[in-house]
Design a protein around this motif. Structure first.
Motif, short mmCIF file in Angstrom:
data_model
loop_
_atom_site.label_atom_id
_atom_site.label_comp_id
_atom_site.label_asym_id
_atom_site.label_seq_id
_atom_site.Cartn_x
_atom_site.Cartn_y
_atom_site.Cartn_z
N GLY A 4 0.28 1.83 -1.62
CA GLY A 4 0.63 1.83 -0.20
C GLY A 4 -0.12 0.78 0.60
N HIS A 5 -1.33 0.44 0.17
CA HIS A 5 -2.13 -0.58 0.88
C HIS A 5 -2.50 -1.66 -0.13
N ALA A 6 -2.17 -2.91 0.19
CA ALA A 6 -2.46 -3.98 -0.78
C ALA A 6 -3.93 -4.41 -0.69
N ILE A 7 -4.81 -3.42 -0.92
CA ILE A 7 -6.26 -3.67 -0.92
C ILE A 7 -6.76 -3.36 -2.32
N MET A 8 -7.17 -4.41 -3.03
CA MET A 8 -7.72 -4.19 -4.38
C MET A 8 -9.23 -3.97 -4.26
N GLY A 34 -13.56 -16.77 -2.55
CA GLY A 34 -14.44 -17.77 -1.97
C GLY A 34 -15.91 -17.48 -2.22
N SER A 35 -16.73 -18.46 -1.85
CA SER A 35 -18.16 -18.41 -2.17
C SER A 35 -18.94 -17.38 -1.35
N VAL A 93 4.17 -16.47 -7.10
CA VAL A 93 3.55 -15.17 -7.43
C VAL A 93 2.73 -14.72 -6.21
N PRO A 94 2.43 -13.42 -6.12
CA PRO A 94 1.58 -12.96 -5.02
C PRO A 94 0.16 -13.52 -5.15
N VAL A 95 -0.44 -13.85 -4.02
CA VAL A 95 -1.83 -14.32 -4.02
C VAL A 95 -2.68 -13.33 -3.20
N PHE A 96 -3.77 -12.90 -3.79
CA PHE A 96 -4.71 -11.98 -3.13
C PHE A 96 -5.96 -12.76 -2.76
N VAL A 97 -6.49 -12.49 -1.57
CA VAL A 97 -7.66 -13.23 -1.10
C VAL A 97 -8.90 -12.34 -1.20
N ALA A 98 -9.99 -12.91 -1.71
CA ALA A 98 -11.25 -12.16 -1.87
C ALA A 98 -12.42 -13.00 -1.40
N GLY A 99 -13.50 -12.31 -1.03
CA GLY A 99 -14.74 -13.00 -0.67
C GLY A 99 -15.01 -12.97 0.81
N GLY A 100 -15.99 -12.18 1.20
CA GLY A 100 -16.43 -12.17 2.60
C GLY A 100 -15.58 -11.31 3.50
N ILE A 101 -14.68 -10.53 2.94
CA ILE A 101 -13.84 -9.68 3.80
C ILE A 101 -14.55 -8.34 4.01
N GLY A 102 -14.84 -8.05 5.27
CA GLY A 102 -15.53 -6.80 5.57
C GLY A 102 -14.84 -5.98 6.64
N ARG A 103 -13.87 -6.57 7.30
CA ARG A 103 -13.17 -5.86 8.37
C ARG A 103 -11.66 -6.10 8.28
N GLY A 104 -10.93 -5.21 8.94
CA GLY A 104 -9.47 -5.29 8.90
C GLY A 104 -8.89 -6.50 9.60
N LEU A 114 -11.61 -6.58 -2.10
CA LEU A 114 -12.96 -6.40 -1.55
C LEU A 114 -13.86 -5.76 -2.60
N GLY A 115 -15.09 -6.22 -2.67
CA GLY A 115 -16.06 -5.61 -3.58
C GLY A 115 -17.22 -5.00 -2.81
N THR A 116 -18.00 -5.87 -2.17
CA THR A 116 -19.22 -5.46 -1.46
C THR A 116 -19.02 -4.24 -0.56
N ARG A 117 -17.92 -4.21 0.16
CA ARG A 117 -17.67 -3.13 1.13
C ARG A 117 -17.58 -1.75 0.46
N PHE A 118 -17.26 -1.73 -0.86
CA PHE A 118 -17.07 -0.44 -1.53
C PHE A 118 -18.34 0.06 -2.25
#
Ligand SMILES: Cc1cc2nc3c(=O)[nH]c(=O)nc-3n(C[C@H](O)[C@H](O)[C@H](O)COP(=O)(O)O)c2cc1C
Length: 380
Positions: free
Chosen positions: A45-49, A172-173, A198-209, A225-229
């Motif tokens: 339901g939410h495209a948040i990996m 990203g870094s 293909v679908p592209v997912f963005v990662a790195g530094g995302i902490g808010r909606g 997102l990793g750090t936030r979890f």
């Protein structure tokens, strides 16, 4: 949970509906429209990996992310095929939602790990830690799973799509753990306008909606997102590891330092701690011994690489925050306490929706949406 396909939402202001209600309704429809491709690809339901994090992303956190409507990913970096087999089964017992498995391409038993995923009919395999071979991608696809690969540049994203990747993650870094040299913002501009196959997912530094929304609007299918979890209630990270995250600000998440170009150091982002200082001292000492002819280049390189062996486990599992590795992204500065995984995901979605709704509200010329629960900034 998914609120339903975007198509079921009205996109015109219905007669008689309060502007605030309409904006809330419309906001949800707009978010669902923006990440529809990612949701469909992942089956969520939410495209948040939930980015796989070695030692952290095990059954409990992975299942919690999937149960909250996101997409949990098991980190198998530290696992044998037998352990992965047990972990997939245990995760499946905790959720009936889709989840994926992250495999490290240089794992000595990569092919066996792939076969374990196939035996479990794993829907998505994420290949990390170096460029995967076409053969590895094909083997996963032959087993029936979709393959997600990391691309640190546009040229590599194009190559990965050519050799069979079903989706791309650009990281990203700013991210925690092993990173590339380019920031998320620049990588997104480099890759998103050019990869549509293909679908592209963005990662790195995302902490808010708000950040999630901005990448979706740039063309991302979803985010990772990793750090936030890490500080989720369901995360098994040691309380001292979580405390270090809660106390840290963005600038504490620093890149590993390399002292001599002859002895490359793998770029890793982690919280600065006594081990970071000790690592500099060890490099200095090893380089001096090499310069005195007491070590060969290979021996010196191995000693440097050996320094961090087992260090992530020491920190995450044993809680040794002084000698262990506190891998964390810069978004650690946005982690202010322990929360349930569902709260984290709801908060991220609420922040994204508040931007969309605010815009719509302005368009309709009505009062701000402060009374809307979805529009509320749960982070306070
Ligand atoms: C403690 C930690 C361990 C990680 N371990 C892995 C890993 O085993 N495999 C992997 O592909 N990425 C790993 N990552 C990266 C995450 O999967 C994710 O892509 C990253 O955390 C996203 O950036 P963010 O930290 O800014 O949210 C790790 C990150 C952290 C913080």
């Amino acid at each position: 949970m998914r609120q339903g396909p975007a198509a079921t939402y009205q996109t015109k202001h219905p007669p008689g509906a309060a502007p605030a209600d309409f904006a809330t309704h419309w906001g949800r429809a707009e978010l669902d429209r923006l990440w529809a491709r990612g949701c469909e690809f992942l089956g969520v339901g939410h495209a948040i990996m939930g980015g796989a994090m070695t030692w952290v992303s095990e059954r409990r956190l992975v299942a919690a992310i999937s149960n909250a409507g996101g997409f949990g990913v098991i980190a198998s970096g530290s696992m044998t095929p037998e352990l992965l087999d047990a972990e997939i089964a245990a995760t499946a017992a905790l959720t009936d939602r889709p989840f994926g498995v992250n495999l490290i391409t240089m794992h000595p038993q990569l092919l066996d790990l792939i076969d374990v995923c196939t035996a479990h009919r794993t829907g998505h395999v994420v290949l990390a830690g170096g460029l995967p071979s076409a053969a590895a991608i094909q083997r996963i696809r032959d087993g029936g799973a979709r393959v997600v690969c990391f691309a640190p540049a546009l040229v590599i994203a194009r190559k990965l799509v050519r050799i069979g990747a079903n989706a791309i993650v650009i990281e990203g870094s700013e991210a925690g753990g092993h990173i590339g040299p380019v920031s998320t913002a620049v990588l997104a501009q480099e890759v998103l306008p050019h990869i549509s196959e293909v679908p592209v997912f963005v990662a790195g530094g995302i902490g808010r909606g708000e950040a999630i929304l901005s990448y979706l609007e740039m063309g991302a299918a979803g985010v990772q997102l990793g750090t936030r979890f890490v500080c989720a209630h369901e995360s098994i990270a040691h309380p001292r590891f979580k405390q270090a995250f809660i106390r840290a600000s963005a600038r504490d998440a620093v890149l590993s330092v390399q002292l001599d170009a002859r002895f490359p150091v793998i770029p890793v982002r982690a919280l600065a701690n006594p081990a970071t200082e000790r690592f500099r001292a060890v490099q200095r000492e090893v380089i001096d011994r090499f310069n005195r002819g007491e070590l060969t280049q290979k021996e010196a390189q191995l000693e440097i690489e050996h320094f961090w062996a087992g260090a992530l486990r020491r920190a995450v599992i044993d809680g040794d925050v002084e000698a262990g590795s506190l891998m964390a992204g810069q978004s650690v500065g946005l982690v202010s306490g322990e929360q349930s995984t569902a709260e984290i995901i709801d908060e991220l979605i609420g922040q994204a929706l508040s931007v969309i709704q605010g815009r719509e509200q302005r368009r309709l010329g009505a009062a701000p949406l402060s009374a809307s629960p979805e529009g509320r900034d749960a982070a306070g």
